[in-house]
Design a protein around this motif. Structure first.
Motif: not given
Length: 346
Positions: A2-9, A12-13, A43-47
């Motif tokens: 489950q995700r509370d949002y999608w980074p389509t647009t 979020r950080t 570098i980008v780290v997504v968690h």
């Protein structure tokens, strides 16, 4: 998941601590980048779906695109999967030469006629050169870029003295997959990706760019922009794509979520799972596979340290853009020693 949002647009950080991450590990990461990875441009780290760490070096900024080198192969793999899901291609077991009826194969080309799409995807097609771990592919890419017809040149190489079924890394073979995409969909890999992959998940649409020449700088160097193509208009299947770091992370996020984006199945579960299933070669469908200390990762890897690394057990994506240099430092220690241990609370 489950995700509370999608980074389509927009991504979020969040502060690492708010995501249950150890901030000291990112201080260590910063220090390692400065002292040991001078060719790392960003570098980008997504968690947990949020950007926890983002850093740019060597005058690059977030909106800049980077030539991701062989990371392009994993994009090509995804496009082949989508083409199969949509019925343009029947299966990975179709014979490669069936897509090139104009190509004349002599009677002795038994191996060549037997090669399938699966073997191009898994790097087990027979080619007359060797790949050495740590030493890269010993294939004549410079000779390839000087050909008027890259497809014929690669088909001519296929089956010559190579061993069917033996792992042999081949960038030219990945280019054949791009040509097959165009022959079955009627669109270049770039156009097909814009429509079926990049657009739906919010990645930047890649504009058409006519190649004026095929010099080293145009094909491998500073003049490379967008997604280059061969002299007959086929997008390069094994390298040549330029992406922002955040778009690299979007592609990784799609795979981390089993091919789903905003409740839409962009890539089928079957293709997703087949692509990243561990095997003896530690190579899936144009994805590198790695397991260490109980952490399984699948990785889109490019020369110089360009990478999209997905670690599902930690809900982690790491996207790295690097300048292509001779003998680059292995980036896995950054992941192993700083980023994976940063996840304190899963």
């Amino acid at each position: 998941m489950q995700r509370d949002y999608w980074p389509t647009t927009e991504w979020r950080t969040r502060e690492p601590a708010a995501l249950g991450m150890d901030t000291e590990k990112f201080s260590e990461l910063n220090q390692l980048i400065k002292t040991q990875y001078s060719n790392l441009n960003g570098i980008v780290v997504v968690h947990k779906g949020y950007i926890a760490f983002e850093k740019y070096e060597n005058s690059f900024i977030a909106s800049d695109t980077h030539h991701v080198a062989s990371v392009t192969k994993s994009i090509t793999s995804a496009l082949i999967g989508i083409a199969i899901d949509k019925g343009y291609i029947k299966s990975v077991d179709e014979k490669v030469l069936d897509f090139f009826p104009e190509y004349v194969s002599v009677a002795s080309d038994i191996q060549k006629r037997a090669v399938t799409i699966r073997q191009l995807l898994t790097m087990t097609a027979p080619f007359p050169f060797t790949w050495k771990p740590g030493g890269g592919a010993q294939e004549p890419l410079d000779r390839l870029r000087r050909q008027k017809d890259w497809t014929k040149y690669t088909l001519d190489l296929l089956g010559q003295k190579g061993r069917m079924g033996e792992f042999q890394y081949c960038t030219a073979g990945a280019h054949l997959l791009s040509v097959i995409l165009t022959r079955t969909t009627g669109k270049s890999a770039r156009e097909f990706a814009n429509e079926q992959l990049f657009g739906p998940i919010g990645m930047k649409i890649i504009a058409e760019r006519q190649m004026k020449s095929f010099g080293l700088e145009d094909v491998f160097g500073k003049s490379l922009k967008g997604w280059i193509h061969d002299p007959t208009g086929n997008s390069t299947g094994g390298w040549g794509l330029c992406l922002t770091l955040r778009d690299m992370a979007r592609f990784g996020f799609l795979y981390l979520n089993d091919g789903i984006w905003e409740d839409k199945q962009i890539i089928s579960t079957k293709w997703h799972d087949e692509s990243i299933t561990m095997n003896a070669n530690k190579y899936g469908y144009l994805w590198w596979l790695h397991e260490e200390d109980g952490n399984y990762a699948y990785m889109a890897m490019g020369d110089g340290g360009n990478a999209i690394i997905c670690i599902p057990a930690k809900d982690l994506i790491v996207a790295i853009a690097s300048k292509i240099v001779n003998k680059p430092r292995d980036i896995w220690p950054l992941i192993k020693n700083c980023i994976i241990p940063s996840v304190v609370i899963r």
